[in-house]
Design a protein around this motif. Structure first.
Motif, mmCIF file in Angstrom:
data_model
loop_
_atom_site.group_PDB
_atom_site.id
_atom_site.type_symbol
_atom_site.label_atom_id
_atom_site.label_comp_id
_atom_site.label_asym_id
_atom_site.label_seq_id
_atom_site.Cartn_x
_atom_site.Cartn_y
_atom_site.Cartn_z
ATOM 1 N N ASN A 220 37.056 45.030 49.410
ATOM 2 C CA ASN A 220 38.457 45.421 49.598
ATOM 3 C C ASN A 220 39.346 44.206 49.842
ATOM 4 O O ASN A 220 40.460 44.123 49.313
ATOM 5 C CB ASN A 220 38.585 46.408 50.762
ATOM 6 N N GLU B 258 39.764 42.381 46.543
ATOM 7 C CA GLU B 258 40.687 43.107 45.662
ATOM 8 C C GLU B 258 42.139 42.916 46.114
ATOM 9 O O GLU B 258 43.030 42.776 45.285
ATOM 10 C CB GLU B 258 40.328 44.589 45.609
ATOM 11 N N ARG B 259 42.353 42.914 47.430
ATOM 12 C CA ARG B 259 43.707 42.687 47.946
ATOM 13 C C ARG B 259 44.197 41.292 47.537
ATOM 14 O O ARG B 259 45.337 41.121 47.098
ATOM 15 C CB ARG B 259 43.740 42.847 49.471
ATOM 16 N N PHE C 93 43.106 39.519 44.958
ATOM 17 C CA PHE C 93 43.323 39.548 43.503
ATOM 18 C C PHE C 93 44.662 40.211 43.165
ATOM 19 O O PHE C 93 45.389 39.732 42.288
ATOM 20 C CB PHE C 93 42.193 40.277 42.799
ATOM 21 N N ASN C 94 44.992 41.299 43.840
ATOM 22 C CA ASN C 94 46.257 41.990 43.573
ATOM 23 C C ASN C 94 47.460 41.135 43.942
ATOM 24 O O ASN C 94 48.537 41.306 43.373
ATOM 25 C CB ASN C 94 46.305 43.324 44.333
ATOM 26 N N ASN C 95 47.279 40.229 44.889
ATOM 27 C CA ASN C 95 48.380 39.358 45.309
ATOM 28 C C ASN C 95 48.490 38.083 44.484
ATOM 29 O O ASN C 95 49.451 37.336 44.639
ATOM 30 C CB ASN C 95 48.235 39.009 46.789
ATOM 31 N N LYS D 49 47.179 37.070 36.401
ATOM 32 C CA LYS D 49 46.045 37.990 36.214
ATOM 33 C C LYS D 49 44.953 37.384 35.337
ATOM 34 O O LYS D 49 43.789 37.787 35.418
ATOM 35 C CB LYS D 49 46.523 39.327 35.635
ATOM 36 N N VAL E 140 42.603 35.856 37.713
ATOM 37 C CA VAL E 140 41.761 36.886 38.323
ATOM 38 C C VAL E 140 40.611 37.225 37.381
ATOM 39 O O VAL E 140 39.449 37.330 37.806
ATOM 40 C CB VAL E 140 42.589 38.148 38.664
ATOM 41 N N TYR E 141 40.919 37.381 36.102
ATOM 42 C CA TYR E 141 39.904 37.728 35.107
ATOM 43 C C TYR E 141 38.818 36.648 35.042
ATOM 44 O O TYR E 141 37.623 36.952 35.033
ATOM 45 C CB TYR E 141 40.558 37.906 33.734
ATOM 46 N N ARG F 183 36.640 36.777 38.199
ATOM 47 C CA ARG F 183 35.755 37.949 38.136
ATOM 48 C C ARG F 183 34.567 37.701 37.220
ATOM 49 O O ARG F 183 33.420 37.956 37.584
ATOM 50 C CB ARG F 183 36.507 39.166 37.591
ATOM 51 N N THR G 151 46.422 32.021 47.914
ATOM 52 C CA THR G 151 46.652 33.435 48.213
ATOM 53 C C THR G 151 45.919 33.837 49.489
ATOM 54 O O THR G 151 46.461 34.556 50.330
ATOM 55 C CB THR G 151 46.195 34.311 47.028
ATOM 56 N N ASP H 65 47.395 35.178 53.019
ATOM 57 C CA ASP H 65 46.865 36.418 53.567
ATOM 58 C C ASP H 65 46.454 36.236 55.027
ATOM 59 O O ASP H 65 46.715 37.100 55.867
ATOM 60 C CB ASP H 65 45.668 36.876 52.727
#
Length: 184
Positions: free
Chosen positions: A118, A121-122, A124-126, A130, A133-134, A137, A174, A178
């Motif tokens: 979780n 994912e938070r 990555f969403n921030n 993208k 992120v890919y 991953r 990021t 956070d």
């Protein structure tokens, strides 16, 4: 010391290089990894010894295969995190089976893994990019071979490594934001 000197000294089992690298230069890195991976106290010397044995297995093949595409510290960070996540349960053997983490009941590993997912994912969403992120991953989490991913993305492997380096820097920024925001 340069990355080449460090790798060469470690492979040669040079005590001065090993001591300086693992117990001086990498100390902040390993303490950060300990906080990230373990929910209980871990002895620094024991952790470093486990990692050293792992690196020196099979005539130091992991060190010999280091290709200098990133800094030795970045490479070691990823390698150490992966290794200690796998070894988390066997690193400290305690016959009493009591939690070494004081102030809280023992956390279930499944809950910890879900929380970590979780959190990731938070983050990555921030992240604003993208594509970064890919790449993280696929390369880090799914452990896809770099050549395979480069071909899939229709880019060169060298370009993929540059993207990965920028992606990891973006993820770090990021995560730091956070931490400031949530105080974790």
């Amino acid at each position: 010391m340069t990355d080449q000197e460090i790798i060469k000294g470690l492979i040669a089992r040079d005590n001065r290089v090993t001591e300086e690298f693992f117990f001086v230069k990498c100390r902040p890195l390993f303490y950060a990894i300990m906080k990230l991976v373990f929910s209980y106290e871990v002895n620094y010397d024991e952790m470093v010894n486990e990692l050293y044995v792992y690196l020196m297995e099979d005539d130091a093949v992991k060190l010999q295969n280091f290709q200098y595409r990133c800094s030795v510290y970045q490479w070691l960070k990823i390698l150490a995190i992966r290794y200690f996540i796998k070894r988390r349960q066997t690193l400290i053997e305690d016959d009493t089976h009591e939690s070494l983490y004081y102030g809280s009941e023992e956390t279930d590993d499944a809950d910890t893994a879900i929380q970590a997912q979780n959190d990731l994912e938070r983050l990555f969403n921030n992240m604003p990019n993208k594509r970064y992120v890919y790449v993280i991953r696929r390369l880090v989490i799914e452990e896809v071979q770099p050549d395979e991913l480069a071909e899939e993305m229709k880019i060169t492997t060298a370009n993929l490594y540059n993207i990965k380096r920028r992606a990891m820097a973006s993820l770090t920024r990021t995560a730091l934001k956070d931490i400031k925001k949530y105080g974790k």
